[in-house]
Structure formats: structure tokens, C-alpha cells
Scaffold this active site. Structure first.
Site, PDB file in Angstrom:
ATOM      1  N   GLY A 149       0.860  -1.290  -0.148  1.00 61.70           N
ATOM      2  CA  GLY A 149       0.102   0.226   0.080  1.00 61.70           C
ATOM      3  C   GLY A 149       1.084   1.225   0.420  1.00 61.70           C
ATOM      4  O   GLY A 149       2.336   1.085   0.522  1.00 61.70           O
ATOM      5  N   CYS A 196       5.301  -6.316   1.699  1.00 63.23           N
ATOM      6  CA  CYS A 196       6.015  -4.573   1.268  1.00 63.23           C
ATOM      7  C   CYS A 196       5.560  -4.012   2.314  1.00 63.23           C
ATOM      8  O   CYS A 196       6.065  -4.383   3.986  1.00 63.23           O
ATOM      9  CB  CYS A 196       4.870  -3.739   0.449  1.00 63.23           C
ATOM     10  SG  CYS A 196       6.264  -2.261  -0.392  1.00 63.23           S
ATOM     11  N   HIS A 213       7.757  -7.590  -4.633  1.00 66.34           N
ATOM     12  CA  HIS A 213       6.421  -7.999  -5.439  1.00 66.34           C
ATOM     13  C   HIS A 213       6.737  -9.639  -4.943  1.00 66.34           C
ATOM     14  O   HIS A 213       6.686  -9.534  -6.336  1.00 66.34           O
ATOM     15  CB  HIS A 213       5.612  -6.678  -5.441  1.00 66.34           C
ATOM     16  CG  HIS A 213       5.220  -6.561  -4.670  1.00 66.34           C
ATOM     17  ND1 HIS A 213       3.758  -5.910  -4.013  1.00 66.34           N
ATOM     18  CD2 HIS A 213       5.969  -4.603  -4.205  1.00 66.34           C
ATOM     19  CE1 HIS A 213       4.104  -4.566  -3.439  1.00 66.34           C
ATOM     20  NE2 HIS A 213       5.842  -3.901  -3.996  1.00 66.34           N
ATOM     21  N   ASP A 259     -21.207 -12.457 -19.333  1.00 67.90           N
ATOM     22  CA  ASP A 259     -21.180 -11.951 -17.581  1.00 67.90           C
ATOM     23  C   ASP A 259     -23.183 -12.449 -17.638  1.00 67.90           C
ATOM     24  O   ASP A 259     -23.081 -13.443 -16.319  1.00 67.90           O
ATOM     25  CB  ASP A 259     -20.969 -11.584 -17.119  1.00 67.90           C
ATOM     26  CG  ASP A 259     -20.209 -10.601 -17.421  1.00 67.90           C
ATOM     27  OD1 ASP A 259     -18.567 -11.475 -17.722  1.00 67.90           O
ATOM     28  OD2 ASP A 259     -19.115 -10.198 -17.097  1.00 67.90           O
ATOM     29  N   SER A 309     -25.854 -14.039 -18.899  1.00 64.87           N
ATOM     30  CA  SER A 309     -25.516 -15.295 -18.897  1.00 64.87           C
ATOM     31  C   SER A 309     -25.422 -16.349 -18.373  1.00 64.87           C
ATOM     32  O   SER A 309     -26.157 -17.812 -18.189  1.00 64.87           O
ATOM     33  CB  SER A 309     -25.511 -16.053 -21.129  1.00 64.87           C
ATOM     34  OG  SER A 309     -25.246 -15.172 -22.073  1.00 64.87           O
ATOM     35  N   LYS A 354     -12.791 -12.583 -14.570  1.00 63.68           N
ATOM     36  CA  LYS A 354     -13.374 -13.309 -16.365  1.00 63.68           C
ATOM     37  C   LYS A 354     -13.267 -14.257 -16.272  1.00 63.68           C
ATOM     38  O   LYS A 354     -13.938 -15.228 -17.519  1.00 63.68           O
ATOM     39  CB  LYS A 354     -12.795 -11.649 -17.442  1.00 63.68           C
ATOM     40  CG  LYS A 354     -13.537 -11.830 -18.471  1.00 63.68           C
ATOM     41  CD  LYS A 354     -15.029 -10.858 -18.152  1.00 63.68           C
ATOM     42  CE  LYS A 354     -15.801 -11.034 -19.473  1.00 63.68           C
ATOM     43  NZ  LYS A 354     -16.807 -10.609 -19.725  1.00 63.68           N
TER      44      LYS A 354
END
Ligand code: XMP
Length: 512
Positions: free
Chosen positions: A56, A83, A170, A228, A230, A368
Site C-alpha cells: 500500500g 511490502c 512483490h 456475464d 448469461s 473474467k
């Protein structure tokens, strides 16, 4: 049914939070991003196998810096601080965090202690992405150093007894070499996850919990034919059957045969209670003579709501309104705090117009690609599951100038040929969006011995990951040639085909 293993990701505002959730799920462990100030009771209730603190932008010494409850470290649940997450762990447990003179940024060689279970399978050094100003100058009691860089003495630390780990770098970004391996080590060596999360378990559990939640009450879903909505509709259908009603407003601006295909899939294949409203005439008469792109969008948006509302009124009050909100919408809009606003957007403001008691969003925890996997798992045909993005206003914004039924038919035919040839050439997976546009331009041509004065079709094809920027696709000439020749031969009133070779920016993907 066995409860899913869960990794909780506490969001401290870092830019890579979604990526961390993704990486964990790629290891077949279910993960959820939650606000950093989640209560201890809630954590206990969720019973995660492990917790990850994200990075952050704040400094632990900042007045309003985000802090978690201290008791989190006493739950016996493994924690990995990344981090800022590492700095917060240090600060909370009595170590020291200092400000460096310069920010350390970029892929950096990190010396690591590969005896730690976190770095099992690594060499003594590894390149990771560092991006920080503050750093841990003294690890808390009970911790030992397990990593350093030239400028950062404590790039990694561990307290194996309490299963607490911190890394300054990271691991979730691709710039870190073997970064996912660090996450994998945390999940499997430290949290003892088994990695058995699969889309099929998501589907099974969702159906069960939707059944419990909705029971024999009624739900309503606006079906667009997009992925989406559907997938959401089929999932709900499996859970509550005929108590779900789907309204499919066919504005007549869909691609060739698309309306019928949607109807066929949902009515015949899934036996869904479907109301198809054939509203082409209504839309065309509202759009008659309108040339301004923004006006077209507005008219279509408003008319869509009106038609939907009219149908919904016939059904009366429903208990639930189903929405196809997906995880990126939720995370991007601030973890539930503003997600309702976003879901309004998703259906063009429907909740204000429809009489319902509660919103149900069965896909709100899926990315997705996971929505697509769910669709396949539910038996939705591949061509719908991998459908390219299609704008709400449909072909109306692919016909430059005013819209008529004749122009719509010309465009539908040309577009269908283009899509067919792209698929035949096997390019449909590498080109992210491709379609035809009916320009408002007519020009002189010759057909047989006759002069023609007909329309110009433009072909558009782009390669992009986020649709915010993109490059035009270098489709081989032979394929363009075939498409062009088929269009001028098979589609009446087209005598010229051009290919759009502009990237985005400066052009947009759609022409209007
Ligand atoms: P542009 O044309 O802005 O499009 O480069 C970026 C992506 O968004 C889609 N798009 C829309 N989608 N309603 C939608 O649902 C719209 O009004 C709309 N306009 C553009 C476009 O197809 C592309 O994928």
C-alpha cells in the site's frame, strides 16, 4: 459438502491486490480480498487457512495509515505481509521501520535464505520487484532475517513458530522471477493448503447457496446475450428453475442471427423461463434520422430501460434482481463500499426502475476467465462463452450517420462474412475484437459493365488486453482479400471495402 480452503487478502490499498488474489487462485486455492479493517470475529468466522497483507502507498508512521487489529497475529493463522504489509507487521510487533533516503524501485537481486519454507526450491539469490521507500530496519522479537538486498537489510523475515512471514518485494508481479513460487510455498509449505479449489466446486456450492438464499421466491434477470449475464442466468436457473424469469430485450441492433441464437440457447437448451421482447421497430423509430453518436447511445439506453420496465411490470414485484457483476468491478469500486453504484451501471440503472427487494450477484467473486470457465462447466456453448465484447448500443454505433433497416441488414451480412473468415483462418483467439462498420460514404464502382454507386464497408480488428489501448491487427493480406471479395460479391449495395489501420489511441475501437 466440504468447505473451501480460503486465503484472506487484507487490502491496504496496493495497486497489485487483484494480482495477489489471482496468483493464489492460480494455485487452486480460493482467495478473497477484504478491507484491511475486517474484524477479528469476521476473520474467525471465515476461518482462513492463511492471511496475506497487501502492499500500500502509506507509511506506518502516517497519521491515517491503515492498521489491522493486533490480535490477528495471535490467531495461529499464518500471515504473509507484502511490502507495506511487512512494515505493518514489524511496526505492530515491536520492530523498527525507517525511511530510506531514496526509493528503491525495480527488479533487484535479493539474497535469500533458502532454508526457509518460504524460499524452498530457490537459489541463494533471486530477482524480485522492489518498490518502497520505508524499510524494516529491525525485525521484531522472535523474527529472523531471511533476505536482503544491497540497500535493504531486511528484505524478508520469518517467525516460523508463529507462522508469520514478511517480504519487502512483490512476488505477485511478472517482473519478479518465479514470484508465484513464493506464494505457492506460503500456501502449501506454511498454510498447508491442499490446492483442490476448482471451478466445479464453485458451481456446486453456488447452486446450493443460491437455493438456500432464494428458496421458492422469484428472481428476475436482464439477459443481454453477453457472457456475464448469461452465466449468471444459467447458474440461477440451475438453482431455482422456473422461479427465475429472464427478460431479453432484443433491440434489433444485434449481429446477424444473434437474437435467435440467444433465444435458442436459453429457451431450448436450458429451458429457462425467457421473455424475448422483439423491440426492433420501437428502437428504429426512436432512432430515425438521428446521426449524433451520443444521442444514439442515449436513446438506446433510455428505450432499453422503458421496454424492460414495461415487461417487468407485467411480472409484478420480484424478490431478487440478478446482476452479472464480476470481481474486478467489485474490487475496483472499493470493496463493496461503492460496488452498488457500479452494479447500477452494469445494467444501465435498472434497479431504480424495477420493483425488487434485493440484488443477487452470483459472480461477484469471480475474475473474467473464471466466469468463462463457469460458463463452460454449466454447458454454455463455447461461442457464447468466448464471445468478443459487444457494445450495449450494438450495431447502432457501427453505422455512421442515420440508421435504417436496410443499412442494418447490409452491415449484418458484411460483419458476418468478416467474422466467419477470421474464424476460418483461426485468428479469432488472437484478435480481441473485430467487426465491420458501415461508413456513410458511397462511391463509384463498376460491377460487370454497370456503374455502381454504393456503400463502403470498413473492417476493424484490434489486439488489446484491456480495451483501453490497442493496436490494429496485422491480418494477412490473403485473408483481407478473401473477406473483401466475398463482401462485395455477396452483400448488395457494397462496392468498396477498406481496412482501418489506426491504433487506439488516437482512434477508439468503435467508430462512434
Ligand atoms: P472504444 O470504442 O471506446 O471501446 O475504444 C472500448 C471497448 O468498449 C466497448 N464499448 C462499449 N461497451 N457500451 C458498452 O457496453 C458502450 O456504449 C460501448 N462503447 C464502446 C467497445 O466495443 C470496446 O470493447
Amino acid at each position: 459438502m466440504k468447505k473451501n480452503e480460503l486465503i484472506l487478502i487484507l487490502d491496504f490499498g496496493g495497486q497489485y491486490n487483484q494480482l495477489i488474489a489471482r496468483r493464489v487462485r492460480e494455485c487452486n486455492v480460493y482467495s478473497e480480498v477484504v478491507p484491511y479493517d475486517i474484524s477479528i470475529e469476521k476473520i474467525k468466522e471465515k476461518a482462513p487457512k492463511g492471511i496475506i497483507f497487501t502492499g500500500g502507498p502509506a507509511s506506518v508512521y502516517g497519521e491515517d495509515s491503515p492498521k489491522c487489529a493486533k490480535e490477528i497475529f495471535d490467531l495461529g493463522i499464518p500471515v504473509l505481509g507484502i511490502c507495506y504489509g511487512m512494515q505493518l507487521m514489524t511496526h505492530t510487533l515491536g520492530g523498527n521501520v525507517s525511511k530510506a533516503n531514496t526509493r528503491e524501485y525495480g527488479t533487484t537481486k535479493v539474497n535469500i535464505n533458502n532454508n526457509s519454507p518460504l524460499f524452498q526450491g530457490f537459489e541463494n539469490t533471486n530477482d524480485f520487484l522492489m518498490s518502497h521507500t520505508d524499510f524494516v530496519s529491525e525485525v521484531p522479537n522472535g523474527f529472523k532475517n531471511i533476505g536482503s538486498t544491497e540497500h535493504c537489510p531486511n528484505a524478508a523475515m520469518e517467525n516460523p513458530d508463529k507462522k508469520l512471514y514478511g517480504i519487502q518485494f512483490h512476488p505477485e508481479v511478472n517482473l519478479s522471477v518465479n514470484g508465484t513460487k513464493v506464494i505457492e510455498n506460503f500456501l502449501f509449505n506454511i498454510c498447508n493448503c491442499s490446492g483442490d479449489w476448482q471451478i466445479s466446486s464453485f458451481v456446486e456450492e453456488s447452486i446450493k447457496s443460491l437455493k438456500e438464499k432464494i428458496g421458492d421466491k422469484k428472481a428476475l434477470c436482464a439477459l443481454s446475450g453477453g457472457v456475464d449475464s448469461s452465466v449468471a442466468a444459467v447458474l440461477l436457473n440451475k438453482a431455482i428453475g422456473k422461479n427465475l424469469t429472464c427478460i431479453f430485450v432484443d433491440h434489433g441492433l444485434l449481429r446477424k442471427n444473434e437474437g435467435d441464437e440467444v433465444e435458442q440457447i436459453f429457451r431450448n437448451q436450458f429451458d429457462i423461463n425467457l421473455i424475448r421482447v422483439n423491440a426492433q421497430d420501437k428502437f428504429l423509430s426512436k432512432l430515425a434520422g438521428v446521426t449524433d453518436p451520443e444521442k444514439k447511445r442515449k436513446i438506446i439506453g433510455e428505450e432499453f430501460i422503458r421496454v424492460f420496465e414495461e415487461e417487468a411490470k407485467k411480472i409484478g414485484t420480484v424478490d431478487f434482481l440478478v446482476q452479472g457483476t464480476i470481481y474486478p468491478d467489485v474490487i475496483e469500486s472499493g470493496l463493496g463500499k461503492s460496488s452498488v453504484i457500479k452494479s447500477h451501471h452494469n445494467v444501465g440503472g435498472l434497479p431504480d426502475y424495477v420493483d425488487f427487494k434485493e440484488i443477487v450477484e452470483p459472480l461477484r467473486n469471480l475474475f473474467k476467465d473464471e466466469v468463462r470457465k463457469t460458463g463452460l462447466e454449466l454447458g454454455i456453448p463455447e461461442n457464447l462463452v468466448f464471445r468478443q465484447p459487444f457494445p450495449g448500443p450494438g450495431l447502432a454505433i457501427r453505422i455512421i450517420g442515420d440508421i435504417t433497416e436496410d443499412k442494418l441488414n447490409i452491415l449484418k451480412e458484411a460483419d458476418s462474412i468478416f467474422r466467419e473468415e477470421i474464424a476460418n483462418a483461426g485468428l479469432h483467439k488472437s484478435i480481441n475484437q473485430y467487426f465491420a462498420v458501415l461508413t456513410n460514404l458511397r462511391s463509384v464502382g463498376v460491377m460487370g459493365d454497370e456503374r455502381t454507386y454504393d456503400y463502403t464497408i470498413a473492417l476493424r480488428a484490434v489486439e488489446t488486453t484491456d480495451f483501453m489501448t490497442g493496436v490494429w491487427s496485422k491480418i494477412p493480406y490473403e485473408i483481407l482479400e478473401k473477406v473483401s471479395s466475398r463482401i462485395v460479391n455477396e452483400v448488395k449495395h457494397v462496392n468498396r471495402v477498406v481496412y482501418d489501420i489506426t491504433s487506439k489511441p488516437p482512434a477508439t475501437i468503435e467508430w462512434e
